[in-house]
Write a protein that holds these residues in place. Structure first.
Motif, PDB file in Angstrom:
ATOM      1  N   LYS A  22      -6.592 -11.339   6.404  1.00  0.00           N
ATOM      2  CA  LYS A  22      -6.148 -10.749   7.666  1.00  0.00           C
ATOM      3  C   LYS A  22      -4.617 -10.650   7.733  1.00  0.00           C
ATOM      4  CE  LYS A  22     -10.130 -11.994  10.502  1.00  0.00           C
ATOM      5  NZ  LYS A  22     -10.826 -10.827  10.039  1.00  0.00           N
ATOM      6  N   LYS A  26      -2.658  -7.185   7.966  1.00  0.00           N
ATOM      7  CA  LYS A  26      -1.807  -6.959   9.146  1.00  0.00           C
ATOM      8  C   LYS A  26      -0.396  -6.560   8.735  1.00  0.00           C
ATOM      9  CE  LYS A  26      -0.086  -9.103  13.335  1.00  0.00           C
ATOM     10  NZ  LYS A  26      -0.045 -10.293  14.175  1.00  0.00           N
ATOM     11  N   ILE A  27       0.170  -7.280   7.777  1.00  0.00           N
ATOM     12  CA  ILE A  27       1.523  -6.956   7.302  1.00  0.00           C
ATOM     13  C   ILE A  27       1.569  -5.521   6.780  1.00  0.00           C
ATOM     14  CG2 ILE A  27       3.230  -7.435   5.487  1.00  0.00           C
ATOM     15  CD1 ILE A  27       2.306 -10.427   5.714  1.00  0.00           C
ATOM     16  N   LYS A  29      -0.651  -2.972   7.231  1.00  0.00           N
ATOM     17  CA  LYS A  29      -0.970  -1.948   8.242  1.00  0.00           C
ATOM     18  C   LYS A  29       0.220  -1.715   9.162  1.00  0.00           C
ATOM     19  CE  LYS A  29      -5.943  -2.688   8.267  1.00  0.00           C
ATOM     20  NZ  LYS A  29      -7.093  -3.291   8.964  1.00  0.00           N
ATOM     21  N   ASN A  30       0.912  -2.799   9.530  1.00  0.00           N
ATOM     22  CA  ASN A  30       2.087  -2.647  10.396  1.00  0.00           C
ATOM     23  C   ASN A  30       3.186  -1.844   9.720  1.00  0.00           C
ATOM     24  OD1 ASN A  30       0.980  -4.040  12.542  1.00  0.00           O
ATOM     25  ND2 ASN A  30       1.966  -5.973  12.034  1.00  0.00           N
ATOM     26  N   TYR A  31       3.325  -1.994   8.416  1.00  0.00           N
ATOM     27  CA  TYR A  31       4.402  -1.290   7.709  1.00  0.00           C
ATOM     28  C   TYR A  31       3.984   0.107   7.244  1.00  0.00           C
ATOM     29  CZ  TYR A  31       8.455  -0.434   4.838  1.00  0.00           C
ATOM     30  OH  TYR A  31       9.596   0.117   4.322  1.00  0.00           O
ATOM     31  N   GLY A  33       0.939   1.769   7.955  1.00  0.00           N
ATOM     32  CA  GLY A  33       0.103   2.516   8.878  1.00  0.00           C
ATOM     33  C   GLY A  33      -1.059   3.218   8.202  1.00  0.00           C
TER      34      GLY A  33
END
Length: 143
Positions: A22, A26-27, A29-31, A33
């Protein structure tokens, strides 16, 4: 980042610790996209099954997992598609393991705990490499 006309790259993240999968997802997806389509897997046998049946662009796998280790996941991925970019993770770096990972086709080796900036740089480098492979090797433009 990918060119506008490209589909997202398919990435598999494998670790027996769900908090780690996770966190990595998350890292990234945040960067990145929508440039990455990330599947998180906590069972290494499931990862091998996915890798056997689906062409992956990128994979991040833990080295030390119960049942099937990261080397088996790496071997399956590289047999299915040698161009898949693969990162091996470990909390216990051992020189022989690092050498084995690279000899089996790993493209990078990262230590836990994950440094988000190191992870992003590594994945960006691999995404850029895949983009170059697509342009120059897979779909070359002839003059």
């Amino acid at each position: 980042m990918l060119a506008d006309n490209h589909k997202p790259l398919y990435m598999l993240v494998v670790d027996d610790d769900p908090a780690m999968t996770k966190l990595i997802a998350k890292i990234l997806k945040n960067y990145f996209g929508a440039d990455l389509d990330i599947t998180e897997v906590v069972d290494s046998q499931t990862a091998v099954n996915i890798a056997s049946g689906k062409r992956l662009d990128l994979c991040i796998t833990d080295m030390d997992m119960p049942n099937v280790n990261g080397f088996k996941v790496l071997k399956t991925i590289k047999q299915t598609n040698p161009l898949t970019q693969a990162i091996i993770l470990t909390a216990h770096p051992v020189e022989n393991a690092i050498i084995s990972a690279f000899s089996m086709g790993a493209d990078d080796f990262l230590l836990k705990p994950i440094d988000p900036q190191v992870l992003i740089r590594s994945v960006q480098f691999m995404m850029d490499r895949l983009e170059r492979f697509r342009k120059e090797i897979i779909f070359p433009v002839h003059a």
